[in-house]
Design an enzyme around this catalytic site. Structure first.
Site, PDB file in Angstrom:
ATOM      1  CE  LYS A 150      -3.648  -0.309   2.515  1.00  0.00           C
ATOM      2  NZ  LYS A 150      -4.360  -0.528   3.762  1.00  0.00           N
ATOM      3  NE  ARG A 195      -6.658   2.842   4.599  1.00  0.00           N
ATOM      4  CZ  ARG A 195      -7.014   2.821   3.318  1.00  0.00           C
ATOM      5  NH1 ARG A 195      -6.470   3.652   2.462  1.00  0.00           N
ATOM      6  NH2 ARG A 195      -7.894   1.953   2.886  1.00  0.00           N
ATOM      7  N   GLY A 225      -8.364  -6.814   4.283  1.00  0.00           N
ATOM      8  CA  GLY A 225      -9.235  -6.914   5.457  1.00  0.00           C
ATOM      9  C   GLY A 225      -8.628  -7.617   6.646  1.00  0.00           C
ATOM     10  CG  MET A 278      -2.928  -6.910   9.299  1.00  0.00           C
ATOM     11  SD  MET A 278      -1.203  -6.676   8.920  1.00  0.00           S
ATOM     12  CE  MET A 278      -1.228  -6.287   7.195  1.00  0.00           C
ATOM     13  NE  ARG A 305      -6.224  -4.403  -2.488  1.00  0.00           N
ATOM     14  CZ  ARG A 305      -6.717  -4.458  -1.268  1.00  0.00           C
ATOM     15  NH1 ARG A 305      -5.913  -4.383  -0.233  1.00  0.00           N
ATOM     16  NH2 ARG A 305      -8.013  -4.605  -1.059  1.00  0.00           N
ATOM     17  CG  HIS A 342      -8.182 -46.215  -1.539  1.00  0.00           C
ATOM     18  ND1 HIS A 342      -9.526 -46.130  -1.806  1.00  0.00           N
ATOM     19  CD2 HIS A 342      -7.658 -47.015  -2.493  1.00  0.00           C
ATOM     20  CE1 HIS A 342      -9.795 -46.867  -2.866  1.00  0.00           C
ATOM     21  NE2 HIS A 342      -8.679 -47.413  -3.295  1.00  0.00           N
ATOM     22  CB  SER A 356       8.025 -44.290 -12.377  1.00  0.00           C
ATOM     23  OG  SER A 356       7.011 -43.346 -12.124  1.00  0.00           O
ATOM     24  CB  CYS A 378       3.793 -42.282 -11.204  1.00  0.00           C
ATOM     25  SG  CYS A 378       4.476 -43.604 -10.197  1.00  0.00           S
ATOM     26  CE1 TYR A 418       6.632 -40.517 -16.098  1.00  0.00           C
ATOM     27  CE2 TYR A 418       8.584 -41.011 -17.420  1.00  0.00           C
ATOM     28  CZ  TYR A 418       7.598 -41.409 -16.517  1.00  0.00           C
ATOM     29  OH  TYR A 418       7.594 -42.689 -16.031  1.00  0.00           O
TER      30      TYR A 418
END
Length: 897
Positions: free
Chosen positions: A29, A98, A107, A109, A354, A470, A778, A845, A865
């Site tokens: 700010k 501020r 919002g 602080m 901002r 799972h 993998s 993976c 990959y």
């Protein structure tokens, strides 16, 4: 040393001691107030106390030496430029105090307006402005804000008294209170202050100022600010700056007002000026929601304010000036701006700008549009969109305007919105789902034999488990919304109900679950379907031009494989073959194989599974025409495939023509104290080689058949849970033998690789030996995380949130790869593996393959990959491109240095 340090930076009349690049010191700010002043934009004059003062205050418990003198000196400068005097009774200088952290924390602080007013100076303000109503309104607001912020007095105390005075005056809006009623309200407010603090409301403006500055410092550690930082991974030691700015007043009449504007629509990203304002109001009125804000223009109108006049209509010159400034700021900052403004007697002032918060959809659209408008380049656009937020675009979401009653909260494990009837049994979920009913499967936790019910459910809710349990892993793979580990829920299978405190939800009742936020809600909450739009595809095409790491999908059904291709997957990195055994006749053949006493009997049962597996693999190969498909041989322990309850045991016994006792005895014999470390993975294939033989045969027969159809097929057979090279040698020999037989029978050959999952620490430590046999690695980081930490992923949810909260762990290691520990094993495994096989192909993976920071780690350690569930493929594509850009920027910075 401290005395010579500069803590205060002044800005006024087109000149400023700070600029936009100083956000770490002046907060976002403050830095932007200085920058706007330099740009000649109308900003009220003021000064910023740096974040370093706040950090010093928290370290020592006192303000730094020299700060008081600097504040006094700069306040006198403010008096000079405004022509007003702080604490004067006839021409008082009033200021706002501020907060302003280096990143936006909207919002979170505190703010205090109208500071400097006293019982005497309020009279001077009334006389000076010839507007007593305005002056007393400003004073009552100041008393309330100061009391709440500096003294922690509850907001409700003031609201209750305000309502009483409005009732007595016979008015509905605050703005309709007369000066007399406001004076009465001030006395009541001061009485609340006296009662709550035991002292009189301070009449010394300097005392007010210092208490306000300390209150803003302290608001950095307010409960909500701490929680916000935790959610957004903002460091606790940054501190906040404090901005002391000359007041401008939006509550001086109908020719004044306050509002918020966005240079583009923050919901959709459309290039439309959007915002709201309130006439005759101060800043907090807009967010308080007590009065209905007016729209800035026609585009900004919504149902609630469609009949109220717009700013463009009531003050066209002011609107035009605001619009031009907004466009200037967007061009200057090269991003969508969120602007706070005040109009004082038709004169416009900007109080803040901002980079605006925006939806994921808006983020993508704005980034792409700004490239096409020439404001930013493609690389900047790719960095503008947070990769993880793409999740929001790929699943249905709840309508933000729909009413909802939240009864519990768990972990948002698989994004998306779902509602349906509560069902507790997997079989019933499957049956109802197949008949077209919407169901939510509710369990303590799920297991592989719940797969059919899960697949047919709209959503999954469990009271136990973590982000890689799972339920979580399977749901993400299927793209089914899931909330796991909702511990407030007490599931009672017998009564077919679950409880949350006094609330009872029975089978058949409707609930809604939000797989993004983890919220569980009563009844149906309306959803909005996902729409994949042009800019989304365009952004990801740009990502593909930049990234070099491949992106595959974890998929084992044709639907998942097709979806993965739609989302840009370049192959399958993990097909879990066990998931194919849980539907229809397959489960019975599998159970028959497990119950069998001899190899011959097992082979007979496996022969029934062979054609089914072959067809599954053919579908996957066709869907991935031209791309590699990595198929993992059977991994879970065999007892998971056997029935648990008496009814199911009886049914299986009748079907197989064996005594029930035999099934019970087999289940008992297979039961293990710790199945995760038990008879599973390659250990199954070694003790029962016929399982590996059947699976290899199904893979190669499928590959040969689709090759004859003209499909380009590249199977990769992956042996799980290897800890020694010898295990892999034994399994690879079986695979190679079957391949040779099938190629001879079919009269056709296909290229294939045999590799392994590195998911045990010993495998990583001996990766150089394993790579003499493995043609690819993998990394199964779900199990590697479990075995490295010694955590059970299904139970760790009980304590991991506390570990993260206490800072023992930075993140849940099942959600975000632990780069310092598990990551070092991964890095070592790659280096050792390539030391004996330089061309070794390496991927990941585990679930981490779709988590942005983990994807970037995989890029840095040189993987070929990553593989993730289909819905996370776009996230991985974007994160992989961001990794390249970040690396390039880092190199550039080091060259500059």
């Amino acid at each position: 040393m401290e005395k010579s340090k500069k803590y205060v930076y002044f800005f006024a009349n087109g000149e400023a001691e700070g600029n936009a690049s100083m956000r770490n010191l002046l907060g976002g700010k403050g830095a932007n107030l200085h920058e706007m002043t330099r740009l000649g934009i109308p900003v009220p004059p003021g000064f910023t106390i740096s974040t370093e003062a706040c950090v010093y205050y928290f370290k020592t418990g006192k303000i730094p030496e020299g700060l008081e003198e600097e504040v006094t000196k700069n306040l006198h400068r403010l008096e000079e430029v405004t022509g007003k005097k702080f604490g004067d009774n006839t021409n008082p200088l009033l200021v706002s105090v501020r907060s302003g952290a280096r990143v936006s924390m909207p919002g979170m602080m505190d703010t205090i307006l109208n500071l400097g007013l006293t019982d005497e100076s309020v009279k001077g303000l009334a006389k000076q402005t010839n507007n007593p109503r305005f002056a007393y309104d400003a004073y009552r607001r100041f008393i309330q804000m100061f009391s709440e912020t500096a003294k922690g007095i509850k907001h409700e105390n003031f609201e209750k008294v305000l309502e009483e005075v409005k009732k007595e005056a016979g008015v509905e809006a605050d703005s309709d209170l007369s000066p007399d009623h406001l004076m009465k309200l001030i006395e009541k407010y001061k009485e609340i202050y006296r009662r709550e603090t035991g002292e009189e409301f301070p009449q010394d403006p300097w005392k007010q100022l210092w208490e306000a500055i300390i209150a803003v410092f302290n608001s950095w550690n307010s409960e909500r600010a701490v929680e916000y930082r935790k959610l957004n991974k903002i460091p606790d030691d940054w501190g906040t700056a404090v901005n002391v700015v000359a007041m401008v007043f939006g509550n001086m009449g109908e020719d004044s007002g306050t509002g918020v504007a966005f240079t583009r629509d923050p919901m959709t990203g459309e290039n439309q000026f959007y915002g709201e304002f309130l006439p005759n109001a101060q800043g907090e009125d807009v967010v308080a929601g007590i009065r209905t804000p007016h729209a800035l223009n026609e585009y900004s109108k919504r149902e609630k304010n469609k009949d109220l006049p717009t700013l463009e209509e009531t003050m066209p010159e002011v609107y035009k000036e605001l619009y031009n400034i907004a466009k200037k700021l967007e061009k200057h900052y090269r991003d969508m701006q969120d602007i706070e403004f005040t109009i004082e007697r038709k004169k416009l002032y900007l109080l803040q700008t901002r980079n605006g918060k925006r939806t994921a959809r808006a983020a993508v659209k704005i980034a792409v549009d700004m490239v096409e408008e020439g404001l930013i380049d493609k690389e900047e656009a790719l960095m503008r969109v947070e990769a993880g937020r793409l999740n929001e675009l790929l699943h249905p979401t709840f309508d933000p305007n729909a009413p909802k009653k939240v009864i519990a909260k768990g972990l948002g494990a698989s994004p998306g919105a779902a509602y349906g009837k509560v069902v507790f049994e997997s079989e019933e979920a499957a049956k109802l789902g197949e008949s077209g009913e919407d169901v939510i499967l509710v369990r303590h936790e799920t297991s592989p034999d719940d797969i059919k019910g899960m697949a047919k459910s709209r959503g999954i809710l469990t009271s136990r488990g973590g982000m890689t349990s799972h339920a979580a892993v399977v749901a993400r793979g299927m793209g089914i919304p899931a909330v796991v580990g909702a511990e407030d829920i007490e599931v009672d299978y017998e009564k077919e109900e679950f409880r949350v405190g006094d609330i009872v939800v029975k089978k058949g009742d409707f609930i809604s679950i939000d797989g993004t936020t983890g919220e569980v809600m009563l009844g149906k909450v309306d959803t909005i379907p996902p729409v994949i739009f042009e800019e989304f595809h365009k952004l990801l095409d740009w990502a593909d031009e930049i990234r070099w790491i491949g992106v595959r999908a974890n998929a084992e059904t044709p639907e998942d494989a097709r979806r993965a291709r739609e989302y840009g997957a370049e192959g399958i990195g993990l097909a879990r073959t066990e998931h194919m055994f849980f539907s229809g006749e397959r489960i019975y053949a599998m159970q028959e194989m497990i119950i069998a006493e001899s190899r011959e009997e097992r082979e007979k049962a496996l022969a029934k599974l062979l054609p089914m597996q072959r067809e599954d693999f053919k579908e996957l190969f066709r869907a991935m025409d031209g791309f590699p498909v990595t198929i993992r041989t059977l991994d879970p322990p065999l007892h998971e495939f056997l029935p648990k309850d008496d009814e199911q045991i009886k049914e299986l016994a009748e079907r197989l023509g064996v005594p029930e006792e035999k099934i019970r005895a087999k289940a008992e014999a297979l039961a293990e104290a710790n199945p995760m470390l038990g008879h599973r993975g390659c250990r199954l294939g070694i003790t029962y080689p016929e399982i590996t033989e059947m699976q290899a045969r199904a893979i190669f027969e499928a590959a040969c058949e689709v090759k004859k159809e003209g499909v380009k097929v590249y199977p990769e057979i992956m042996i799980p849970l290897v800890s020694t090279v010898r295990e892999l040698e034994i399994q690879k020999a079986i695979v190679d033998k079957v391949a040779s037989e099938v190629f001879k029978e079919q009269g056709v050959e296909v290229e294939y690789l045999v590799g392994t999952m590195i998911e045990l620490p010993r495998a990583a430590l001996t990766a150089d030996e394993i790579a003499t046999v493995a043609e690819f690695f993998s990394f199964g980081t779900n199990d590697l995380t479990q075995t490295t930490f010694g955590f059970s992923r299904d139970d760790a949810g009980k304590f991991l949130p506390k570990y993260v909260e206490m800072g023992i762990l930075k993140d849940d290691p099942f959600q975000v790869l632990d780069q310092e520990g598990v990551g070092q094993l991964v890095k070592m495994g790659i280096e050792k593996g390539r030391s004996t096989r330089p061309e070794l192909k390496v991927g990941i993976c585990g679930e981490h393959g779709g988590e942005p920071s983990s994807v970037k780690f995989c890029h840095r350690v040189g993987m070929d990959y990553v593989s993730a569930s289909p819905f996370r493929v776009p996230i991985a594509r974007l994160a992989a491109a961001q990794a390249v850009i970040e690396e390039k920027r880092k190199r550039k910075r080091s060259v500059v240095r």
